[in-house]
Write a protein that holds these residues in place. Structure first.
Motif, PDB file in Angstrom:
ATOM      1  N   LYS A 195      44.104   0.764  35.721  1.00 32.39           N
ATOM      2  CA  LYS A 195      45.142   0.232  34.828  1.00 32.39           C
ATOM      3  C   LYS A 195      44.687   0.333  33.374  1.00 32.39           C
ATOM      4  O   LYS A 195      45.478   0.668  32.484  1.00 32.39           O
ATOM      5  N   GLU A 233      45.026   3.879  32.296  1.00 37.14           N
ATOM      6  CA  GLU A 233      46.441   4.208  32.136  1.00 37.14           C
ATOM      7  C   GLU A 233      46.963   3.696  30.800  1.00 37.14           C
ATOM      8  O   GLU A 233      47.661   4.405  30.065  1.00 37.14           O
ATOM      9  N   VAL A 234      46.626   2.446  30.460  1.00 33.89           N
ATOM     10  CA  VAL A 234      47.070   1.863  29.193  1.00 33.89           C
ATOM     11  C   VAL A 234      46.430   2.617  28.023  1.00 33.89           C
ATOM     12  O   VAL A 234      47.075   2.881  27.001  1.00 33.89           O
ATOM     13  N   GLN A 291      45.517   5.755  27.901  1.00 33.22           N
ATOM     14  CA  GLN A 291      46.202   7.041  27.754  1.00 33.22           C
ATOM     15  C   GLN A 291      47.571   6.853  27.109  1.00 33.22           C
ATOM     16  O   GLN A 291      47.997   7.662  26.290  1.00 33.22           O
ATOM     17  N   ASP A 292      48.280   5.789  27.491  1.00 33.03           N
ATOM     18  CA  ASP A 292      49.584   5.511  26.885  1.00 33.03           C
ATOM     19  C   ASP A 292      49.448   5.233  25.391  1.00 33.03           C
ATOM     20  O   ASP A 292      50.357   5.538  24.617  1.00 33.03           O
ATOM     21  N   GLN A 293      48.333   4.671  24.989  1.00 35.65           N
ATOM     22  CA  GLN A 293      48.102   4.367  23.580  1.00 35.65           C
ATOM     23  C   GLN A 293      47.489   5.550  22.817  1.00 35.65           C
ATOM     24  O   GLN A 293      47.189   5.430  21.639  1.00 35.65           O
ATOM     25  N   SER A 301      41.468   8.597  24.524  1.00 35.30           N
ATOM     26  CA  SER A 301      40.956   9.476  25.566  1.00 35.30           C
ATOM     27  C   SER A 301      39.500   9.128  25.848  1.00 35.30           C
ATOM     28  O   SER A 301      38.807   8.550  25.008  1.00 35.30           O
TER      29      SER A 301
END
Length: 100
Positions: A78, A81-82, A84-86, A89
């Protein structure tokens, strides 16, 4: 004729005896009332205890659900995932290890 007539003698009670009889009658009248009152009070208290137990159980279930949600949100997948959304890397070359 007077001989045929029964003479009734009335027993005289002392003040203590009258008080004792009055107290005994009072106890006989009050005892059932007090028993019913105490049973009703006990039933009401038991009802309140059960109500509190139910509330505690519901709150425990909510706490468990929230703990599971926290664990899900704190998991590594999680977090990645967060990140990467922001737009973040994972760059292994930027990680520096410091030895003691």
């Amino acid at each position: 004729m007077l001989a045929m007539r029964k003479v009734k003698k009335r027993l005289k009670m002392s003040r203590f005896e009258k008080l004792l009889y009055t107290f005994a009658i009072f106890l006989l009248l009050i005892a059932p009332v007090s028993i019913v009152f105490s049973k009703a009070t006990l039933a009401q208290i038991n009802f309140e205890v059960e109500k509190q137990k139910k509330q505690i159980e519901e709150q425990s279930k909510k706490n468990e659900s929230l703990a599971m949600t926290i664990n899900e949100l704190a998991s590594l997948t999680k977090i990645q995932e967060v990140a990467q959304d922001q737009g973040l890397s994972y760059n292994n070359s930027n990680i520096k290890t410091i030895d003691k």
